[in-house]
Design a protein around this motif. Structure first.
Motif, PDB file in Angstrom:
ATOM      1  N   LEU A  66       0.834  -1.200   0.000  1.00  0.00           N
ATOM      2  CA  LEU A  66       0.000   0.000   0.000  1.00  0.00           C
ATOM      3  C   LEU A  66       0.875   1.259   0.000  1.00  0.00           C
ATOM      4  CD1 LEU A  66      -3.009   1.037   0.265  1.00  0.00           C
ATOM      5  CD2 LEU A  66      -2.549   1.204   2.722  1.00  0.00           C
ATOM      6  N   SER A  67       1.932   1.255   0.793  1.00  0.00           N
ATOM      7  CA  SER A  67       2.856   2.393   0.826  1.00  0.00           C
ATOM      8  C   SER A  67       3.534   2.582  -0.527  1.00  0.00           C
ATOM      9  CB  SER A  67       3.912   2.185   1.917  1.00  0.00           C
ATOM     10  OG  SER A  67       3.322   2.176   3.197  1.00  0.00           O
ATOM     11  N   PHE A  68       3.902   1.475  -1.167  1.00  0.00           N
ATOM     12  CA  PHE A  68       4.518   1.558  -2.486  1.00  0.00           C
ATOM     13  C   PHE A  68       3.546   2.140  -3.510  1.00  0.00           C
ATOM     14  CE2 PHE A  68       5.590  -0.639  -6.569  1.00  0.00           C
ATOM     15  CZ  PHE A  68       6.752   0.062  -6.826  1.00  0.00           C
ATOM     16  N   MET A  69       2.275   1.732  -3.433  1.00  0.00           N
ATOM     17  CA  MET A  69       1.267   2.271  -4.351  1.00  0.00           C
ATOM     18  C   MET A  69       1.045   3.760  -4.109  1.00  0.00           C
ATOM     19  SD  MET A  69       0.253   0.096  -6.537  1.00  0.00           S
ATOM     20  CE  MET A  69       1.938  -0.527  -6.540  1.00  0.00           C
ATOM     21  N   ASP A  70       1.076   4.176  -2.850  1.00  0.00           N
ATOM     22  CA  ASP A  70       0.911   5.608  -2.540  1.00  0.00           C
ATOM     23  C   ASP A  70       2.032   6.432  -3.173  1.00  0.00           C
ATOM     24  OD1 ASP A  70      -1.407   5.241  -1.155  1.00  0.00           O
ATOM     25  OD2 ASP A  70      -0.504   5.303   0.827  1.00  0.00           O
ATOM     26  N   ILE A  71       3.258   5.908  -3.124  1.00  0.00           N
ATOM     27  CA  ILE A  71       4.376   6.594  -3.768  1.00  0.00           C
ATOM     28  C   ILE A  71       4.159   6.659  -5.276  1.00  0.00           C
ATOM     29  CG2 ILE A  71       6.832   6.425  -4.320  1.00  0.00           C
ATOM     30  CD1 ILE A  71       7.266   5.215  -1.537  1.00  0.00           C
ATOM     31  N   CYS A  72       3.715   5.548  -5.855  1.00  0.00           N
ATOM     32  CA  CYS A  72       3.585   5.455  -7.314  1.00  0.00           C
ATOM     33  C   CYS A  72       2.504   6.396  -7.840  1.00  0.00           C
ATOM     34  CB  CYS A  72       3.269   4.017  -7.725  1.00  0.00           C
ATOM     35  SG  CYS A  72       4.666   2.885  -7.559  1.00  0.00           S
ATOM     36  N   TYR A  73       1.296   6.330  -7.265  1.00  0.00           N
ATOM     37  CA  TYR A  73       0.241   7.124  -7.892  1.00  0.00           C
ATOM     38  C   TYR A  73       0.360   8.605  -7.556  1.00  0.00           C
ATOM     39  CZ  TYR A  73      -3.293   7.578  -4.048  1.00  0.00           C
ATOM     40  OH  TYR A  73      -3.990   7.906  -2.916  1.00  0.00           O
ATOM     41  N   SER A  74       1.043   8.944  -6.458  1.00  0.00           N
ATOM     42  CA  SER A  74       1.345  10.354  -6.213  1.00  0.00           C
ATOM     43  C   SER A  74       2.398  10.858  -7.199  1.00  0.00           C
ATOM     44  CB  SER A  74       1.840  10.555  -4.780  1.00  0.00           C
ATOM     45  OG  SER A  74       0.829  10.256  -3.856  1.00  0.00           O
ATOM     46  N   PHE A 104      -2.411   6.254 -13.345  1.00  0.00           N
ATOM     47  CA  PHE A 104      -3.131   6.640 -12.136  1.00  0.00           C
ATOM     48  C   PHE A 104      -4.253   5.644 -11.834  1.00  0.00           C
ATOM     49  CE2 PHE A 104      -6.477   8.814  -9.816  1.00  0.00           C
ATOM     50  CZ  PHE A 104      -5.764   9.295  -8.729  1.00  0.00           C
ATOM     51  N   THR A 105      -4.986   5.226 -12.869  1.00  0.00           N
ATOM     52  CA  THR A 105      -6.053   4.252 -12.676  1.00  0.00           C
ATOM     53  C   THR A 105      -5.495   2.919 -12.202  1.00  0.00           C
ATOM     54  OG1 THR A 105      -7.315   5.313 -14.448  1.00  0.00           O
ATOM     55  CG2 THR A 105      -8.037   3.136 -13.759  1.00  0.00           C
ATOM     56  N   PHE A 106      -4.364   2.514 -12.757  1.00  0.00           N
ATOM     57  CA  PHE A 106      -3.717   1.254 -12.383  1.00  0.00           C
ATOM     58  C   PHE A 106      -3.322   1.262 -10.913  1.00  0.00           C
ATOM     59  CE2 PHE A 106       0.507  -1.069 -12.333  1.00  0.00           C
ATOM     60  CZ  PHE A 106      -0.043  -2.341 -12.266  1.00  0.00           C
ATOM     61  N   PHE A 107      -2.571   2.285 -10.493  1.00  0.00           N
ATOM     62  CA  PHE A 107      -2.110   2.340  -9.108  1.00  0.00           C
ATOM     63  C   PHE A 107      -3.274   2.589  -8.138  1.00  0.00           C
ATOM     64  CE2 PHE A 107       1.921   3.953 -11.250  1.00  0.00           C
ATOM     65  CZ  PHE A 107       2.548   2.724 -11.185  1.00  0.00           C
ATOM     66  N   GLY A 108      -4.220   3.442  -8.539  1.00  0.00           N
ATOM     67  CA  GLY A 108      -5.370   3.714  -7.681  1.00  0.00           C
ATOM     68  C   GLY A 108      -6.244   2.489  -7.476  1.00  0.00           C
ATOM     69  N   SER A 109      -6.434   1.687  -8.538  1.00  0.00           N
ATOM     70  CA  SER A 109      -7.227   0.461  -8.429  1.00  0.00           C
ATOM     71  C   SER A 109      -6.562  -0.532  -7.490  1.00  0.00           C
ATOM     72  CB  SER A 109      -7.418  -0.173  -9.813  1.00  0.00           C
ATOM     73  OG  SER A 109      -8.121   0.679 -10.677  1.00  0.00           O
TER      74      SER A 109
END
Length: 311
Positions: A66-74, A104-109
């Motif tokens: 989840l932390s990695f996804m937060d970095i990515c989509y930000s 953004f859709t990929f990481f947000g999903s």
């Protein structure tokens, strides 16, 4: 008539915040500061989970992703927003806009799926404690995360193709901080019914489906907690879910407001505030939510700091 030809729309112009150019520089430094906190906070959480053996559990394994996804989509949106604030607008090519929308859709999903999986993890831990080690094995959690990535890739691909086969006409200005679905739909013309149906159907399989899984999981958790005889036991059990529940409320609350409301009453100002909240504020807050409200994380942090002092 030539302006309504899809082939002539080769770029989009992001114009958010350009109506007040005097605010450009202060907002730039503010978002640089927030972005640094996002990177340092989430990266620090990933490193902490990796270094402390007591955090090598399914819950923290999911939290690290989840932390990695937060970095990515930000990172997909914030640097673009910083450039827009400095240049008082930003021009994106058609393909670059589509790529940003897809990422953004990929990481947000994936973020949505991970929060749903974390709710399931809490359900098993509270309601099936004796079977927790059997159900949440290393193989199972790897399969869960892999499934979230595959589902995110599939939903992002379908939504991107459906969105960018729409016809765009008139102005190419987007009063938003990045290429997202609500502002893009405002630029469409012609018959877009089929594409919008596909977009809505896949949105249902991401946000509402994840919300149903979370709500059902917490319904069983609440029932299990109410059966605990002592008030201290109930409070201790609920505290293990508090951080996740806080993140879920913030994240899905903003997504519902942004994507699942009707078109009536929408305003660019509201959309921008909400978009800033879920692209910058929530990823910034998540490490603090999981560290300040979690005894295991605080203890792991204390041990790391003690080692650093001794060395």
């Amino acid at each position: 008539m030539a302006e309504k030809n899809l082939t002539l729309v080769t770029e989009f112009l992001l114009i958010a915040f350009t109506e007040c150019p005097e605010w450009g520089l202060p907002l730039f430094f503010l978002f640089v500061f927030i972005y640094l906190i996002i990177l340092l906070g989430n990266l620090g959480m990933i490193i902490l989970i990796h270094m402390d053996c007591q955090l090598h559990t399914p819950m923290y394994f999911l939290l690290s992703h989840l932390s990695f996804m937060d970095i990515c989509y930000s990172s997909v949106t914030v640097p673009q927003m910083l450039a827009m604030l400095l240049e008082h607008g930003a021009v994106l090519s058609y393909s670059r806009c589509a790529a940003q929308f897809f990422l953004f859709t990929f990481f947000g999903s994936i973020d949505c799926y991970l929060l749903a999986l974390m709710a399931y993890d809490r359900y098993v831990a509270v309601c099936q404690p004796l079977l927790y080690a059997t159900i949440m094995t290393q193989k199972a959690r790897l399969c869960f995360v892999a499934g979230a990535y595959v589902a995110g890739l599939f939903s992002a691909s379908v939504r991107t193709v459906s969105t960018f086969t729409l016809s765009f006409c008139g102005t190419n200005e987007i009063d938003f901080i990045f290429c997202d679905l609500p502002p893009l739909l405002k630029l469409t013309c012609g018959d877009s019914y089929a594409q919008e149906v596909v977009i809505i159907v896949f949105a249902i399989f991401v946000i509402p489906a994840c919300m149903v899984m979370i709500l059902v999981s917490y319904l069983f958790i609440i029932v299990a907690i109410m059966r605990i005889p002592s008030a201290g036991g109930r409070a201790k059990t609920f505290s293990t879910c508090a951080s996740h529940l806080t993140t879920v409320s913030l994240f899905f609350g903003t997504l519902i407001f942004m994507y699942l409301r009707g078109k009536s009453g929408q305003s660019p100002e509201e959309d921008r505030v909400v978009s800033v909240f879920y692209t910058t504020v929530i990823p910034m807050l998540n490490p603090f939510i999981y560290s300040l409200r979690n005894m295991e994380v605080k203890e792991a942090l204390r041990k790391i700091l003690s080692r650093a002092k001794l060395s």
